[in-house]
Design an enzyme around this catalytic site. Sequence first.
Site, PDB file in Angstrom:
ATOM      1  N   HIS A 183      -8.693 -81.932 -95.632  1.00 60.84           N
ATOM      2  CA  HIS A 183      -8.479 -80.159 -95.512  1.00 60.84           C
ATOM      3  C   HIS A 183      -7.625 -80.267 -94.373  1.00 60.84           C
ATOM      4  O   HIS A 183      -7.424 -80.837 -93.261  1.00 60.84           O
ATOM      5  CB  HIS A 183      -9.906 -79.823 -94.962  1.00 60.84           C
ATOM      6  CG  HIS A 183     -10.082 -78.724 -94.414  1.00 60.84           C
ATOM      7  ND1 HIS A 183     -11.378 -78.136 -94.306  1.00 60.84           N
ATOM      8  CD2 HIS A 183      -9.420 -78.186 -93.916  1.00 60.84           C
ATOM      9  CE1 HIS A 183     -10.779 -77.044 -94.136  1.00 60.84           C
ATOM     10  NE2 HIS A 183      -9.628 -76.773 -93.429  1.00 60.84           N
ATOM     11  N   HIS A 237      -4.510 -77.922 -94.576  1.00 64.07           N
ATOM     12  CA  HIS A 237      -3.243 -76.600 -94.356  1.00 64.07           C
ATOM     13  C   HIS A 237      -1.774 -76.745 -94.335  1.00 64.07           C
ATOM     14  O   HIS A 237      -1.777 -77.064 -93.464  1.00 64.07           O
ATOM     15  CB  HIS A 237      -4.009 -75.188 -93.545  1.00 64.07           C
ATOM     16  CG  HIS A 237      -5.028 -74.855 -93.757  1.00 64.07           C
ATOM     17  ND1 HIS A 237      -5.582 -74.364 -94.629  1.00 64.07           N
ATOM     18  CD2 HIS A 237      -6.815 -75.354 -93.737  1.00 64.07           C
ATOM     19  CE1 HIS A 237      -7.177 -73.712 -94.888  1.00 64.07           C
ATOM     20  NE2 HIS A 237      -7.469 -74.187 -94.143  1.00 64.07           N
ATOM     21  N   ASP A 291       0.662 -74.579 -94.897  1.00 63.44           N
ATOM     22  CA  ASP A 291       1.458 -73.264 -93.511  1.00 63.44           C
ATOM     23  C   ASP A 291       1.156 -74.039 -92.522  1.00 63.44           C
ATOM     24  O   ASP A 291       2.387 -74.106 -91.493  1.00 63.44           O
ATOM     25  CB  ASP A 291       1.289 -71.642 -94.033  1.00 63.44           C
ATOM     26  CG  ASP A 291      -0.572 -71.858 -93.950  1.00 63.44           C
ATOM     27  OD1 ASP A 291      -1.018 -72.585 -94.705  1.00 63.44           O
ATOM     28  OD2 ASP A 291      -0.245 -71.057 -94.258  1.00 63.44           O
ATOM     29  N   GLY A 332      -9.499 -67.684 -94.466  1.00 65.74           N
ATOM     30  CA  GLY A 332      -9.757 -66.870 -93.823  1.00 65.74           C
ATOM     31  C   GLY A 332     -10.848 -66.765 -93.355  1.00 65.74           C
ATOM     32  O   GLY A 332     -11.281 -67.788 -92.869  1.00 65.74           O
ATOM     33  N   GLU A 361     -18.185 -71.552 -89.687  1.00 63.88           N
ATOM     34  CA  GLU A 361     -16.940 -72.327 -88.485  1.00 63.88           C
ATOM     35  C   GLU A 361     -17.369 -71.338 -87.797  1.00 63.88           C
ATOM     36  O   GLU A 361     -17.791 -71.643 -86.850  1.00 63.88           O
ATOM     37  CB  GLU A 361     -15.727 -72.520 -89.148  1.00 63.88           C
ATOM     38  CG  GLU A 361     -14.055 -72.631 -88.108  1.00 63.88           C
ATOM     39  CD  GLU A 361     -13.309 -72.453 -88.679  1.00 63.88           C
ATOM     40  OE1 GLU A 361     -13.012 -72.098 -90.338  1.00 63.88           O
ATOM     41  OE2 GLU A 361     -12.127 -73.307 -88.822  1.00 63.88           O
ATOM     42  N   ASP A 392      -7.444 -80.187 -90.682  1.00 65.84           N
ATOM     43  CA  ASP A 392      -6.797 -79.024 -90.576  1.00 65.84           C
ATOM     44  C   ASP A 392      -5.316 -78.471 -90.375  1.00 65.84           C
ATOM     45  O   ASP A 392      -5.207 -78.094 -91.139  1.00 65.84           O
ATOM     46  CB  ASP A 392      -7.929 -78.064 -89.608  1.00 65.84           C
ATOM     47  CG  ASP A 392      -8.580 -76.776 -89.918  1.00 65.84           C
ATOM     48  OD1 ASP A 392      -7.600 -76.482 -90.925  1.00 65.84           O
ATOM     49  OD2 ASP A 392      -9.212 -75.624 -88.964  1.00 65.84           O
TER      50      ASP A 392
END
Length: 329
Positions: free
Chosen positions: A18, A20, A22, A170, A201, A279
């Site tokens: 997991h 991201h 960006d 999101g 979450e 993350d």
Amino acid sequence: MGEMNPDLLLKLRKTDLHLHLDGSVRPATLLDLARQRGAQTAQLESIFRAPPNGDLKAYLERFDIVLPLLQTRDALQRTGREILEDCAAHGAMYAEVRFCPLLHTKEGLMDAAVVEAALEGLAEGRQTAGMQARLILCALHGMDASQADRIADLAIAYHRHGVVAVDLAGDEGRGFDLEPFRRAFGRARDAGLHVTVHAGEAGPGENVAEAIETLGAERIGHGTRIFGDPKAVEMARENHVGIEVCLKSNLQTGAVAQLADHPLRRMLAFGLAATLCTDNLTVSHSNLKDEWLLAAHDLSLTDAELGQLLANGFAQMFMDDALEPLGND
Ligand SMILES: [Zn+2]
């Protein structure tokens, strides 16, 4: 049962399922990209400090600073490569990097070009970092069904080039309406793609059960509040659903008030397939080494529990054999 030798713990090579894209752009690269565009670098300063704990808004705002800098093929490709190099430097041997391609079309890139740039970066990174990696494409809450279809179309088109799954990400707190995503995720599943969903979450444990039921989630991003819904726990356990736990991020977004409140140990005790992830390397100021040290030292997990986390990571990989270079069509 002693504490695992930290040197040994750090030497073991791990998975990061997991992560991201960006949120993981190297700080020096952010500065470089900003300078190339003649943009102010002052607002980047905030990203170079660790985010405050318990402030979801401040956490999410960090992405608004990064995204304008990731609108070219070069920026995306470079980021893909560098993320794997940084992952490998902190002990990863396999990573699944995720992002929402539609956020990178603001300056005219086509959907396909965005995905190809990220895949090319990962292909380079697999070589330079000496590790394996795959890509996950994220749909976002607030999208309509046609946008969700665009994500599914891309995932299906690039499946054999290294896209292994679709994700729903999101702001979960804005509501958890899965209907716009049902058809697109069903199509992706039918094409052999995997499904992971951010749930439990910022939102309640019930969202975890809904993600499994409605979208066929095989893994859950965070799932921090899963114990709020006994049905979700049961479904996740029976279906061997992977739980992508990101300790630092959970503190920063306020998913838990303090580390001692984190249900990671309880997840393992209930037979949930929890695995440690980062993350966001830059937005969270994290890396795999830090996450494992938190689990080992701050949460005092036993060697057996750490071993289970490690094994779960490998068992929950979405990697399959299909991987053909781009441009062979
Ligand atoms: Zn995430």
